[in-house]
Each structure stands twice: as C-alpha cells, then as structure tokens.
Design an enzyme around this catalytic site. Structure first.
Site, PDB file in Angstrom:
ATOM      1  N   ASP A 276     -11.270  56.531  61.239  1.00  0.00           N
ATOM      2  CA  ASP A 276     -10.434  55.777  61.978  1.00  0.00           C
ATOM      3  C   ASP A 276     -10.673  55.992  63.733  1.00  0.00           C
ATOM      4  O   ASP A 276     -11.658  56.862  63.760  1.00  0.00           O
ATOM      5  CB  ASP A 276      -8.841  56.738  61.766  1.00  0.00           C
ATOM      6  CG  ASP A 276      -7.929  55.778  62.561  1.00  0.00           C
ATOM      7  OD1 ASP A 276      -7.890  54.708  62.803  1.00  0.00           O
ATOM      8  OD2 ASP A 276      -6.872  56.682  63.062  1.00  0.00           O
ATOM      9  N   GLY A 277     -10.112  55.119  64.248  1.00  0.00           N
ATOM     10  CA  GLY A 277     -10.508  55.240  65.800  1.00  0.00           C
ATOM     11  C   GLY A 277      -9.500  56.210  66.554  1.00  0.00           C
ATOM     12  O   GLY A 277     -10.002  57.098  66.763  1.00  0.00           O
TER      13      GLY A 277
END
Length: 300
Positions: A167-168
């Site tokens: 995920d970012g």
C-alpha cells in the site's frame, strides 16, 4: 543451509505463528497454560505443523536466493530468515522439525522465554518482522524495525517469482497526507498534494525493506527478475498519483506495476496479482484481501 553474511543479507524475522498454523496450540496455551502447551509440543515433536500465512512468502524468498546464486555464486546480498518464538526451547523441537520437513532453508531459531522478544531484533539486524501478535508488531515498530501483523488464513501457495504488494500512505510512504485528510477532508488533502507535488513524500515504516528488495531486483533484467513489486494504493491517479510516482523516482525504488484505485476495493486486483504477501494499514483492505485468499499483513 548456506550461512549468510549478516552485514549484507536482508534479514527477515518471522514468529512461529506467522510461518506455521499454530492456532490450536495457541488456544491450548491460552486456556491451559505454558506447561500443558510444552507437553503437547514435545509429544508431537515429529508431527509437522501445517503451513501458516507467511509460509509461501518464505518459500518464495528461498527461491529468490537460489536464482541470485545461479546468477552469481559469490553474491552475498541474500535473504536470511530468523524464526523467533516467545516459547521455551523445550517446545522448539517441533518448530525446527517442521522447517526441516518442508525443506525450508532456515538455520537461525531464537526461543526466548520473554514477554517482549522484539528486543533482540536490532541485534540480529532484522529488516522486516512478521508476527501474529499485535503487541509484538507495535513494539518492533517502536524499535525502528519494519513490522506487520499477519492474520492466520488458508492460503493457496502462489507460483514464483516472489510477488510483494505495498500500500502507499502509512506503509511505503508516511501518513502525512492521511493526517491532512482526517483533519481537513478530501479537498484539504488534494490541496496539500498539489502544493507538495515537487517534494517527495516522507518515508513509511516499510520503505527500508522495499528499498532493499529493489536493490536485489536490480541485479536482474526486468523480464528475468525473480522479484516483482507492486504499489496498490487508494490514491487517485489523477489527483495524487504524480507525487507518488515522483517520490519512487527520487528514492530510486523500482516498482513493476502501480495501481491507483481512487478508493475502490483492492481485493479484485490482488486476486489477479496473487502476491505472496500484501502490506496495508487499512483493516478493510486486509479483509478484502483475505476474502480472495491473498496472504495479508497489517501495518498498524
């Protein structure tokens, strides 16, 4: 087992409950205590434990080592696995026998009868810690070690190469934009991103691990690499994608594929990627991944 150079290896620590399915044994430990648990493990020491959530990830890591050494037999930049357990050495024989049964190339086992075994992570040079215990993960993060909480689930062992999905925000990147979103809403977050577009996003808790992965991946051409990395983020590509891409470029971090989901569910794309592990800070995304059989690890 080939001994790895701790000064160059990417050392991953996994707890026994992350790599093997010990849910029945853990229930026995909670209900009847440590002595009964130890007796059970000793009585079953020759019975292999079933694979856990992180098992396929460790197998894939082993495959990467094999490919790296085929490419260069003198290479020292390899994965090294450390199994960490809060249980006593008396119950450890079953863990070691299980690793040998599955052909896992693990030689380092630490059986620590201590409530906080994470105090030993730094001394071993651990770059990533996977545990099924939330307190362990939080303690490791406080000690500056990349860590994530593994949820026990039935996992289909994906084929090689090693595929890792990040995920970012709050995982690969810092949570700075998330904080703005919480305080000022979506419009405030968009304004912040536009104003900061030329400035790289801060580092997240798994950035160091991702960078080491990227370093190993660069030893191969893109088509022949035994490692593939992915960014699957809730960010909108139109409004927040440019800064993320510029940040990865600034870091020199190669990502094979990036998906800007604009808040859409991540489960369907994860089902297509079939990663060996997926890191996210959102429990709803972890649940969505579990529903499609993807091994998941939560970064609190």
């Amino acid at each position: 087992v080939l001994q790895k150079d701790p000064s160059t290896a990417l050392i991953i620590a996994v707890t026994t409950r992350a790599i093997f399915n010990l849910e029945e044994e853990h229930k026995l430990y909670l209900e009847k205590g440590k002595e009964e648990y130890t007796r059970h493990q000793q009585a079953n020491q020759d019975k292999p434990l079933p694979p856990g959530t992180a098992f396929a990830f460790i197998q894939a890591v082993q495959y990467v080592n094999k490919k790296i050494l085929e490419n260069n037999p003198a290479e020292r930049d390899l994965f090294d696995i450390l199994v960490l357990s809060n249980n006593s050495p008396e119950s450890g024989a079953r863990i070691i026998n299980s690793a040998k049964h599955y052909g896992l190339e693990i030689s380092k086992f630490c059986f620590v009868s201590d409530e906080d075994s994470t105090q030993y992570l730094k001394s071993h040079g651990v770059k990533l810690f996977l545990s099924a215990d939330r307190t362990d993960v939080c303690n490791a993060l406080r000690r500056g070690v990349s860590a994530a909480l593994v949820f026990q689930q039935e996992v289909q062992a994906p084929s090689t190469p090693l595929r890792v999905v990040f995920d970012g925000d709050a995982v690969l990147f810092s949570d700075e934009t998330d904080q703005i979103f919480q305080e000022q809403g979506l419009e405030g977050a968009l304004q912040y991103e536009r104003a900061m577009e030329a400035i790289p996003i801060g580092e997240g808790p798994l950035k160091a691990f991702a960078m080491h992965l990227g370093k190993m991946r660069k030893k191969f051409g893109q088509e022949k690499s035994p490692i593939r990395t992915y960014l699957v983020t809730a960010r909108s590509g139109r409004d927040m994608g440019i800064r993320a891409i510029k940040t990865l470029r600034e870091w020199g971090l190669p990502i094979d594929e990036a998906f800007f989901m604009d808040g859409a569910p991540k489960g369907p794309i994860l089902a297509q990627i079939q990663p060996h592990i997926f890191f996210d800070d959102g429990l709803h995304n972890i649940q969505g991944a579990q529903e499609v059989g993807v091994p998941s690890a939560w970064v609190p």
